[in-house]
Write an enzyme that holds these catalytic residues in place. Sequence first.
Site, PDB file in Angstrom:
ATOM      1  N   GLY A 298      46.179  35.442  54.504  1.00 24.96           N
ATOM      2  CA  GLY A 298      46.564  36.342  53.418  1.00 24.96           C
ATOM      3  C   GLY A 298      47.292  35.564  52.349  1.00 24.96           C
TER       4      GLY A 298
ATOM      5  N   GLU B 126      47.725  32.032  41.757  1.00 29.26           N
ATOM      6  CA  GLU B 126      46.424  32.422  42.292  1.00 29.26           C
ATOM      7  C   GLU B 126      46.048  33.764  41.675  1.00 29.26           C
ATOM      8  OE1 GLU B 126      46.113  33.905  46.355  1.00 29.26           O
ATOM      9  OE2 GLU B 126      44.476  32.492  46.667  1.00 29.26           O
TER      10      GLU B 126
ATOM     11  N   LYS C 136      44.769  42.990  63.484  1.00 31.66           N
ATOM     12  CA  LYS C 136      45.227  43.952  62.469  1.00 31.66           C
ATOM     13  C   LYS C 136      44.457  43.610  61.184  1.00 31.66           C
ATOM     14  CE  LYS C 136      47.498  44.800  59.208  1.00 31.66           C
ATOM     15  NZ  LYS C 136      46.915  45.346  57.937  1.00 31.66           N
TER      16      LYS C 136
ATOM     17  N   GLU D 264      46.905  30.783  56.989  1.00 36.03           N
ATOM     18  CA  GLU D 264      45.872  30.407  56.009  1.00 36.03           C
ATOM     19  C   GLU D 264      46.170  31.224  54.775  1.00 36.03           C
ATOM     20  OE1 GLU D 264      43.233  28.294  56.540  1.00 36.03           O
ATOM     21  OE2 GLU D 264      43.730  27.886  58.626  1.00 36.03           O
TER      22      GLU D 264
ATOM     23  N   CYS E 262      39.637  32.453  48.680  1.00 40.89           N
ATOM     24  CA  CYS E 262      40.808  31.568  48.745  1.00 40.89           C
ATOM     25  C   CYS E 262      40.457  30.147  48.332  1.00 40.89           C
ATOM     26  CB  CYS E 262      41.399  31.609  50.142  1.00 40.89           C
ATOM     27  SG  CYS E 262      40.210  31.174  51.408  1.00 40.89           S
TER      28      CYS E 262
ATOM     29  N   GLU F 156      44.244  46.975  55.681  1.00 41.21           N
ATOM     30  CA  GLU F 156      44.210  48.446  55.705  1.00 41.21           C
ATOM     31  C   GLU F 156      43.121  48.998  54.793  1.00 41.21           C
ATOM     32  OE1 GLU F 156      46.611  46.322  54.966  1.00 41.21           O
ATOM     33  OE2 GLU F 156      48.209  47.235  53.785  1.00 41.21           O
TER      34      GLU F 156
ATOM     35  N   THR G 265      52.869  36.920  52.092  1.00 43.17           N
ATOM     36  CA  THR G 265      52.794  37.431  53.471  1.00 43.17           C
ATOM     37  C   THR G 265      53.082  36.292  54.459  1.00 43.17           C
ATOM     38  OG1 THR G 265      51.208  39.085  52.756  1.00 43.17           O
ATOM     39  CG2 THR G 265      51.302  38.663  55.111  1.00 43.17           C
ATOM     40  N   GLY G 266      52.606  35.101  54.143  1.00 39.75           N
ATOM     41  CA  GLY G 266      52.895  33.935  55.002  1.00 39.75           C
ATOM     42  C   GLY G 266      54.393  33.701  55.134  1.00 39.75           C
TER      43      GLY G 266
HETATM   44  P1  NAD Z   1      47.796  40.092  51.863  1.00 36.90           P
HETATM   45  O1  NAD Z   1      48.751  38.972  52.104  1.00 36.90           O
HETATM   46  O2  NAD Z   1      48.230  41.180  50.973  1.00 36.90           O
HETATM   47  O3  NAD Z   1      47.368  40.781  53.227  1.00 36.90           O
HETATM   48  C1  NAD Z   1      46.787  40.057  54.274  1.00 36.90           C
HETATM   49  C2  NAD Z   1      47.048  40.787  55.571  1.00 36.90           C
HETATM   50  O4  NAD Z   1      48.443  40.708  55.851  1.00 36.90           O
HETATM   51  C3  NAD Z   1      46.685  42.262  55.543  1.00 36.90           C
HETATM   52  O5  NAD Z   1      46.121  42.653  56.778  1.00 36.90           O
HETATM   53  C4  NAD Z   1      48.039  42.921  55.334  1.00 36.90           C
HETATM   54  O6  NAD Z   1      48.080  44.243  55.830  1.00 36.90           O
HETATM   55  C5  NAD Z   1      48.927  42.004  56.142  1.00 36.90           C
HETATM   56  N1  NAD Z   1      50.355  42.074  55.798  1.00 36.90           N
HETATM   57  C6  NAD Z   1      50.907  42.333  54.591  1.00 36.90           C
HETATM   58  N2  NAD Z   1      52.255  42.353  54.708  1.00 36.90           N
HETATM   59  C7  NAD Z   1      52.560  42.084  55.995  1.00 36.90           C
HETATM   60  C8  NAD Z   1      53.769  41.956  56.734  1.00 36.90           C
HETATM   61  N3  NAD Z   1      54.964  42.153  56.183  1.00 36.90           N
HETATM   62  N4  NAD Z   1      53.687  41.647  58.048  1.00 36.90           N
HETATM   63  C9  NAD Z   1      52.504  41.450  58.622  1.00 36.90           C
HETATM   64  N5  NAD Z   1      51.326  41.590  57.993  1.00 36.90           N
HETATM   65  C10 NAD Z   1      51.341  41.890  56.688  1.00 36.90           C
HETATM   66  O7  NAD Z   1      46.452  39.396  51.356  1.00 36.90           O
HETATM   67  P2  NAD Z   1      45.149  40.121  50.839  1.00 36.90           P
HETATM   68  O8  NAD Z   1      45.468  40.644  49.477  1.00 36.90           O
HETATM   69  O9  NAD Z   1      44.599  41.009  51.868  1.00 36.90           O
HETATM   70  O10 NAD Z   1      44.144  38.864  50.713  1.00 36.90           O
HETATM   71  C11 NAD Z   1      44.160  37.979  49.653  1.00 36.90           C
HETATM   72  C12 NAD Z   1      44.992  36.736  49.964  1.00 36.90           C
HETATM   73  O11 NAD Z   1      44.518  36.120  51.144  1.00 36.90           O
HETATM   74  C13 NAD Z   1      44.865  35.673  48.880  1.00 36.90           C
HETATM   75  O12 NAD Z   1      46.140  35.122  48.642  1.00 36.90           O
HETATM   76  C14 NAD Z   1      43.949  34.638  49.509  1.00 36.90           C
HETATM   77  O13 NAD Z   1      44.084  33.335  48.999  1.00 36.90           O
HETATM   78  C15 NAD Z   1      44.347  34.719  50.929  1.00 36.90           C
HETATM   79  N6  NAD Z   1      43.275  34.174  51.772  1.00 36.90           N
HETATM   80  C16 NAD Z   1      43.423  32.943  52.328  1.00 36.90           C
HETATM   81  C17 NAD Z   1      42.395  32.396  53.096  1.00 36.90           C
HETATM   82  C18 NAD Z   1      42.517  31.019  53.698  1.00 36.90           C
HETATM   83  O14 NAD Z   1      41.722  30.697  54.581  1.00 36.90           O
HETATM   84  N7  NAD Z   1      43.449  30.196  53.264  1.00 36.90           N
HETATM   85  C19 NAD Z   1      41.243  33.131  53.309  1.00 36.90           C
HETATM   86  C20 NAD Z   1      41.123  34.379  52.715  1.00 36.90           C
HETATM   87  C21 NAD Z   1      42.151  34.895  51.960  1.00 36.90           C
END
Ligand code: NAD
Length: 495
Positions: free
Chosen positions: A237, A391, A184, A259, A293, A187, A241-242
């Site tokens: 993410g 962040e 997934k 992550e 990240c 979006e 979201t985590g």
């Molecule tokens: P996000 O958390 O908004 O979204 C990440 C993904 O999760 C997307 O595909 C989103 O659609 C999905 N998502 C959102 N809500 C969800 C839910 N309720 N259930 C399941 N899936 C859901 O993050 P973003 O804005 O796309 O990316 C930026 C974030 O990602 C930053 O916090 C960054 O630090 C983190 N990131 C971490 C790493 C790492 O390796 N630690 C790498 C890249 C990005």
Amino acid sequence: MSHFSLPAEPRRFQMYIGGRFTDGASDQLTTRHSPGHGAAVAQWPSGVGEDAEAAIAAAREAFDSGPWPGMSAGERAVVLFKVADRIERRAEELGLIECLETGKPITQAIGEIRGAVDVWRFAAGAARVMKGEAYNNLGERVLAIVLREPIGVVGVITPWNFPFFILAERLPFILAAGCTAIVKPSEATSGSTLKLCELMHEAGVPPGVVNVVTGKGSVVGQRLLDSDRVDMVSVTGSTTTGRKAIEASAANVKKLGLELGGKNPHIVFADADLDDAADGVAFGMAFNAGQCCVGGSRLVVERSIAEAFTEKLAQKMRRIRVGDPLDVQTQVGALFDEAHMHKVLGYVQEGVRMGARIVCGGARTEDRAGYFVQPTLMANVRPGTPLLREEIFGPVLAVVPFDTYEEAIAIANDSEFGLSASIWTKDITKALRATREVEAGRVWVNTTLDNGPETPLGGMKQSGLGREAGLSGIEEYTEVKTAHINLQPRTHWIA
Ligand code: NAD
């Protein structure tokens, strides 16, 4: 390198479920506009829960009855190498998709695609060294063996900042382990993941082994987390979201790989090569417009050099070429979208209200359409200012001076996150001590953002759970099973 331009009309992609390209159950499309130009550049279906269920069924069938988990690792590796070759051949096309959807510079985007080829090749080779253990030291009677088995059907939820590279750090390892997957993508940036489906299809990845469903996280992603038929979900993410993933797994005790976010320090000691350090810190904070990240967002610098180093750094940062992502000279492109740009600038303004001083940058670059922000350096930042704790995910760096080594480590570790840290010093003992004492999954000494598929990646504290890449990148997607085998006639318990 070719000349790159905006497409005349948005590129149209489909989802990939059970080996077929499809628009899925809804007739709605999501359109992505290039954050650097405002033009519509790509479209894909707005997937719904029904599509997620179809993909789960296909991945389940491919795992439970399909050939993939039962193939030898060598046979799987052949297919994965073919995928890598196809990615390599299409690097410029994939890079352009990524550049237009994310706003990152074209040269960087193509570089990431080529880096991803290397990761796919590493994972293909690593498939063949995944092994178990044998215990022949448990006495005459018993031999024990420890097997590693593919964990099953894996959901992969990816973010928008490095859509193709982050997928490469997960998907080939999942496939190498013998698992099947439902991806997934974000979006907003699904194009390169959907293009990859064509390449996997051509390379002979069997139907159902990889499925891609586009759509919202709260709809499609949540369905993967909630499903009892998905054995593990890898989420890359935000920490928010985590947390949602952890809440969902409370109901079904699914394994999670997380992550998440970071608030990463650069620790610069007075004895460092200050020219190198200034260049490294500028690169680490501005790469991918700070939407990285593991990018450095706190500069923890020894007080005796703080002022001079800050000025040296500002001079470098003012020279970073921010501009059109399609221009091969550009070093930093656009931020992800307008709301995100305002969020980043909001942190800067809040910092100023709380007493911080803008040393350089601090504003949008006004000379073009698109969401461009100048690389920004903030001094006099009071402890507790959100600039230092949250962040920001933009090109903003906050300076904090220190007096002693112990204070430097304490400041670096004063964060709920623990993703990465960079240490700048010529004193090898200090560098090694700091490497030990800093709380981060990745540490760089006299460099930053170095990477390689051989080494595991992941975070401590609220930056995540588990490790990707390296051999642990395959182990992550396996279950460990222990078997005790009796080799002697049984001594009966009931005589
Ligand atoms: P996000 O958390 O908004 O979204 C990440 C993904 O999760 C997307 O595909 C989103 O659609 C999905 N998502 C959102 N809500 C969800 C839910 N309720 N259930 C399941 N899936 C859901 O993050 P973003 O804005 O796309 O990316 C930026 C974030 O990602 C930053 O916090 C960054 O630090 C983190 N990131 C971490 C790493 C790492 O390796 N630690 C790498 C890249 C990005």
